[in-house]
Design an enzyme around this catalytic site. Structure first.
Site, short mmCIF file in Angstrom:
data_model
loop_
_atom_site.label_atom_id
_atom_site.label_comp_id
_atom_site.label_asym_id
_atom_site.label_seq_id
_atom_site.Cartn_x
_atom_site.Cartn_y
_atom_site.Cartn_z
N GLY A 101 -3.89 -2.91 -25.11
CA GLY A 101 -3.06 -3.94 -25.76
C GLY A 101 -1.95 -3.33 -26.59
N PHE B 272 0.70 2.36 -13.21
CA PHE B 272 0.49 3.81 -13.12
C PHE B 272 -0.61 4.13 -12.13
CE2 PHE B 272 -2.43 2.28 -16.41
CZ PHE B 272 -3.63 2.76 -15.92
N ASN C 225 -4.53 -10.86 -13.93
CA ASN C 225 -3.62 -12.02 -14.08
C ASN C 225 -3.92 -12.98 -12.94
OD1 ASN C 225 -2.24 -10.74 -16.14
ND2 ASN C 225 -0.40 -10.32 -14.95
N SER D 197 -4.25 3.31 -23.04
CA SER D 197 -2.84 3.70 -22.98
C SER D 197 -2.76 5.11 -22.42
CB SER D 197 -2.24 3.62 -24.37
OG SER D 197 -3.04 4.35 -25.27
N HIS E 24 -3.14 1.05 -11.10
CA HIS E 24 -2.76 -0.17 -11.81
C HIS E 24 -1.45 -0.69 -11.22
CE1 HIS E 24 -1.21 -2.17 -15.78
NE2 HIS E 24 -1.73 -3.06 -14.98
N HIS F 30 -8.85 -6.41 -21.05
CA HIS F 30 -8.25 -5.75 -19.87
C HIS F 30 -7.58 -4.42 -20.17
CE1 HIS F 30 -4.24 -6.61 -21.27
NE2 HIS F 30 -3.68 -6.39 -20.11
N ASN G 295 4.22 -0.96 -17.11
CA ASN G 295 3.01 -0.22 -17.50
C ASN G 295 2.15 0.15 -16.28
OD1 ASN G 295 2.10 -2.73 -16.82
ND2 ASN G 295 1.11 -3.19 -18.77
#
Lengths: 483, 133
Positions: free
Chosen positions: A409, A207, A332, A382, A237, A406, A205
């Site tokens: 989801g 980008f 994280n 997204s 990200h 964050h 995920n």
């Protein structure tokens, strides 16, 4: 499986799984969600995983899960857990393989209308400058000695080597450098994976997205961050790449033995942990911090490439094409912080996995310009949908260990997304909606389809409703570059 | 039948693998993992490679074995395929051919221990492996 009748309603935005739900729970689980969002949450194993997380030795307060929560592998994504220092545990599984996966936001005074003719070129150039495919080497190969310096100095290494400005570093969580990192606690394997990968995005995920500030909700905070309506911003990200993955892999393996040594019983082997003051716990923290510093540096190098892309495309065409750092945050990580729990100030290790630090106004570690407004929180949505800029609040400090959501989801599996969405169709659809897309893999694109995610606006309304963040600005995409 | 199939998982990839014995379970798990990654390989060439991993139980050996293959695929761009694999208590060794990666669609970050258990069912060994992607 946790059922709706097992939950105690606290208020419109908070629910609790009491400690007596399962005998091995050490603390209750607090869920930040609306009633409507609970239906999606209860479709997968995220709450069961939160209950498992609530068994870790040394926990204080609650295990918390954010509204963007979903099933992970051990600890739920969107989870926050604090263990008391020094006897409580640190768990590599509760941080995850992509240590300091996080988001950076760059702001600008480039107006959407003026940039419109160049957006396609910008997406192409960003894609060309930042390696994103599998197995691609980065543009800043490191020698062993240099990697050791990155481990210890983080974004400060990038500053010394011309990839960062002082403001970039200042506006990064922990100043882009976490104390206590030790490259000697990193395996030769991790070092060999780390050397070639600095400045690469990776897949999944991750980008880079060019967005427009669509609406501002908090003028004072937006001004402090240099966010202007209808101007471009860039989100990056990514995380610590193979370096962090290998560090987590190494420690999850060695902790399989450590849990036995310390007599720790766990419901899931991926939750392995060791007391913070044990040799194993100390070594992991030192290695994890090295990966965290690597990730700050990685996003910094990527930011410098994005700036070069903007300059190459826009110099001579627009007067102002510079990109300034708004903030860079981890989602994280395990960090030693001080929090007040049940009226007592204590030092704890806050594990955030798929959750963002959201420190309120006046907190230590904020640069002067953000002292009054609170820490910027970056919530990417997204692909093709909105993203948000929020700030931390006094309530988040008191209520959620200074943490919030964050992202949007996931709610649909990758295999289901591939069945329902064709990457080519999605790209056409996004292009039609005015989003310029560059993607290394069509299957990868399909897996990240917006339909596979929850509605990011509902996630943000929930954390804002609960008071654990405040809305500053909503962003909409005009360019997406994916691995 | 390949002896493996992808299962639904919200965020990551889950692979169910089954086989008549432990050795083939490991070989099929490796094959399934590279299929999930969308890897196309060229002709195997060069000398055979030996892998040795250690761990206290079969699950740990499985994770360590797959970790090893992932590492080689990332750092050397080679897919190792076991031609001979033997498992003794605490130790796995495999002789593998090495084929270059021609194309790869997706990246696996790591192999997890999440709910990992090798069990016997209807005379077969079976397990579900969750990969972080």
């Amino acid at each position: 499986m946790v059922r709706i009748q097992d939950l105690k309603k606290i208020n419109e935005f908070e629910w609790e799984i009491p400690k007596n739900y399962r005998a091995d729970m050490r603390v209750p689980v607090r869920i930040f969600s609306t009633r409507r969002m609970l239906d999606d949450i209860m479709d997968d194993k995220s709450l069961e995983q939160a209950v498992n997380a609530a068994t870790l030795p040394g926990l204080v307060g609650h295990v918390m899960v954010m509204p963007d929560m979903h099933q992970g592998y051990g600890f739920p994504i969107g989870g926050v857990a604090a263990t008391r220092y020094p006897k409580g545990v640190v768990s590599p599984g509760a941080v995850g393989f992509d240590i300091n996966c996080g988001v950076r936001l760059l702001g600008s005074a480039i107006e959407r209308e003026a940039a419109a003719p160049y957006l396609d070129d910008l997406a192409t150039r960003v894609d060309a400058y930042i390696p994103s495919g599998v197995g691609k080497a980065g543009s800043v190969p490191l020698k062993e000695r240099e990697l050791e310096e990155v481990c210890v100095d983080g974004a400060r290494w990038a500053l010394r080597n011309g990839y960062a400005s002082e403001m970039d570093v200042r506006r990064t969580e922990e100043g882009g450098r976490i104390d206590g990192a030790d490259p000697d606690k990193v395996s030769p394997r991790a070092m060999s994976r780390g050397k070639p990968q600095l400045g690469t995005m990776g897949g999944g995920n991750h980008f880079i997205e060019i967005d427009v500030v669509e609406q501002i909700f908090d003028r004072e905070a937006a001004d402090a961050m240099g966010l202007r309506e209808e101007c471009l911003v860039v989100q990056i990200h990514s995380g610590s790449r193979g370096f962090g993955h290998q560090i987590c892999t190494d420690y999850v393996k060695s902790f399989q033995t450590a849990v036995k040594k310390y007599g720790i019983e766990l419901p899931d082997r991926q939750l392995v942990c060791a007391p913070m003051d044990s040799p194993e716990g100390r070594d992991y923290l030192a290695a994890m911090r090295a990966a965290a510093n690597y990730a700050f540096t990685n996003r910094q190098i990527m930011a410098s490439h994005v700036r070069r892309a903007f300059e190459d495309v826009l110099a001579g065409k627009l007067n102002r094409f510079q990109l300034h750092q708004v903030y860079d945050i981890a989602h994280n990580m395990a960090k030693l912080e001080e929090h007040v729990i049940d009226g007592e100030k204590m030092k704890v290790c806050v594990h955030r996995k798929g959750a963002t630090r959201a420190f309120g106004p006046g907190s230590a570690d904020l640069p002067d310009e953000y002292m009054k407004i609170g820490q910027p929180v970056l919530v990417p949505g997204s692909m093709g949908t909105a993203s948000w800029v929020l700030v931390g609040t006094e309530t988040s400090m008191l209520h959620s260990f200074g943490s919030t959501c964050h992202g949007a989801g996931r709610m649909m599996s990758r295999s289901q997304a591939k069945k329902e969405v064709r990457g080519e169709d999605l790209r056409t659809e996004l292009e039609r909606a005015g989003v310029h897309v560059r993607a290394g893999s069509m299957a990868g694109l399909a897996e990240e389809a917006p339909a596979a995610y929850k509605d990011v606006d509902s996630v943000v309304e929930t954390v804002a409703g609960a008071g654990i963040a405040r809305k500053v600005a909503r962003l909409v995409p005009v360019g997406v570059v994916k691995g | 039948m390949n002896g493996y199939e992808e299962l639904d998982h919200t965020a990551d990839w889950a692979l169910r693998v089954w086989a008549p014995d432990l050795e083939s379970l490991f070989v099929r798990a490796a094959a399934g993992m590279f299929v999930l990654m969308g890897v196309t390989v060229g002709e195997a060439a060069g000398a055979e490679r030996e892998i040795v991993v250690q761990g206290p139980d079969s699950e740990t050996l499985l994770v360590a074995f797959l970790d090893e293959l992932l590492l080689v695929s990332e750092t050397e761009r080679l897919v190792l395929s076991p031609t001979l694999l033997s498992i003794a208590p605490g130790r796995l060794s495999a002789v593998c051919t090495a084929a270059p990666v021609v194309e790869q669609e997706k990246e696996i970050k790591a192999v997890t221990y999440h709910d990992l258990e090798i069990r016997e069912r209807a005379g077969l060994l079976e397990t579900v492996i969750v990969f972080d992607v």
